[in-house]
Design an enzyme around this catalytic site. Structure first.
Site, short mmCIF file in Angstrom:
data_model
loop_
_atom_site.label_atom_id
_atom_site.label_comp_id
_atom_site.label_asym_id
_atom_site.label_seq_id
_atom_site.Cartn_x
_atom_site.Cartn_y
_atom_site.Cartn_z
N ASP A 145 24.32 1.78 41.07
CA ASP A 145 23.31 1.14 40.47
C ASP A 145 22.40 0.65 41.47
OD1 ASP A 145 25.48 -0.46 41.18
OD2 ASP A 145 24.87 -2.02 39.85
N GLU A 178 27.67 -2.91 40.50
CA GLU A 178 27.71 -3.67 41.69
C GLU A 178 26.75 -4.69 41.88
OE1 GLU A 178 27.82 -5.00 45.72
OE2 GLU A 178 26.13 -4.25 44.85
#
Length: 383
Positions: A81, A141
């Site tokens: 991400d 994250e």
């Protein structure tokens, strides 16, 4: 496939946290001989790929889960991400371009470049001894991190698949590839302090209790104070005020309270309990309420550990530089590995453009990082 080709493909997926956008299907297609585990909640997706190379003839997965002696299990970990790109890019942030020796695109440094390098190294790894290699990836994250790596590691613990060692490919380097390895991270404690008073008219101070007066006396003992003296790898723990608010905005009314929001980045020498004890001592004469919440715990992997030593050797061999071992920077998913007793370090590309417009990574860095990661695998499988 080399690190550049894989990284270009990874950047093309607009995986703004926590979106996965199908990137895991592409990654799985690269590893047809690896087994897969997937889990996720609340829109988060996690992927775990693993393979046991050269297992003994009598080895089965059931026995692997029960036997006390297992092949060394090494894991590459990271996140796919990215943060939103924002505006004013010179090119589409999700259409990677190469320009003057750099690959441009959102996530090039943080951290699709690192992921591309370790995926390529894993594809080129062919050990001759029993060895277990895995890859753990998450789409959570950059966000809260609640349902990402932490959740997957809990699932792996249930299946007795936790690794012995792990490298998280965070962009750790400052000026040149190889100048920095994170062998730990500071902890983080968030706090809210409210100093209480009595609201009133400024013309009648005898009828008021202005909490700003109390603030003036305690502020030098709170703002920027060092909570310990640190050590070789940790900077001194420090309390930093991030927000301060008082009053109604009127010039003739004293405030009823002062609210102070703060954060303490701390070493192993400071805990939430020791911070509370310090603050209560400082505030003993000031009416107040205090709230503290630990968002992450500090950890460190020994500088002489097998993993840190092998990584240092390969950085010196490939990058011709000796890395500084440190714990600087913010929190990362490495803390979740450490919480399970896993030997973990972080190493990746230069971090000068992370989260920035026109994020980029040097093509040479990708090439060298792949070599470092492959060297680590080869050395660990030989020892």
């Amino acid at each position: 496939m080399d690190a550049l080709e894989i990284t270009q493909k990874l950047i093309s997926y607009p995986t703004i946290t926590p979106k996965e956008c199908g990137i895991f299907e592409y990654i799985k297609s690269l590893f047809p001989t690896f087994k897969t585990l997937e889990c996720g909640e609340n829109g988060v997706k996690n992927l775990f790929l693993y393979r046991i190379f050269n297992p003994p003839k009598e080895h089965t997965e059931e026995k692997h889960a029960k036997e006390s002696v297992k092949p060394l299990h090494f894991c590459f970990a990271g996140h796919i991400d990215v943060v939103p790109p924002g505006n004013h890019w010179q090119s589409d942030p999700f259409k990677p371009i190469i320009k003057e020796g750099f690959l441009y695109g959102r996530g090039a440094q943080d951290m699709k470049g690192g992921v591309g390098a370790f995926l390529s190294a894993s594809l080129n790894f062919n050990p001759k001894t029993p060895f277990m290699l895995s890859v753990l990836l998450t789409s959570d994250e950059e966000g809260p991190g609640i349902f990402g790596t932490r959740l997957m590691l809990e699932k792996l613990k249930e299946k007795d698949l936790l690794p012995h060692m792990a490298i998280v490919a965070e962009p750790t380097c400052e000026k040149i590839l190889g100048d920095s390895i994170k062998i730990g991270r500071r902890g983080s404690i968030n706090g809210k302090l409210i100093l209480k008073g009595t609201q009133g008219h400024v013309a009648y101070p005898q009828k008021c209790q202005n909490p700003i007066d109390a603030l003036a006396s305690v502020l030098p003992l709170i703002s920027g104070v060092h909570l310990d003296d640190g050590d070789e790898y940790f900077d001194p723990s420090k309390l930093v005020i991030t927000n301060l608010h008082a009053g109604l905005g009127a010039n003739n009314v004293t405030p009823a309270s002062v609210e102070i929001i703060f954060n303490a980045r701390h070493s192993l020498k400071t805990t939430k309990e020791s911070l509370k004890e310090y603050l209560e001592k400082v505030l003993k004469n000031a009416p107040h309420t205090l709230e503290l919440e630990s968002s992450s715990s500090p950890f460190i992997t020994a500088s002489h550990s097998k993993l840190a030593s092998v990584l240092k050797e390969n950085i010196l061999k490939t990058c011709h530089t000796t890395p500084l071992l440190n714990t600087k920077g913010g929190t990362s998913d490495a803390r979740f590995f450490s919480a399970h007793g896993i030997e973990v370090v972080e190493f990746g590309v230069i971090n000068d453009r992370i989260h920035a417009i026109d994020e980029r990574v040097s093509l040479k860095e990708l090439e060298l990082l792949e070599k470092v990661f492959l060297g680590v695998l080869e050395n660990l499988s030989e020892k």
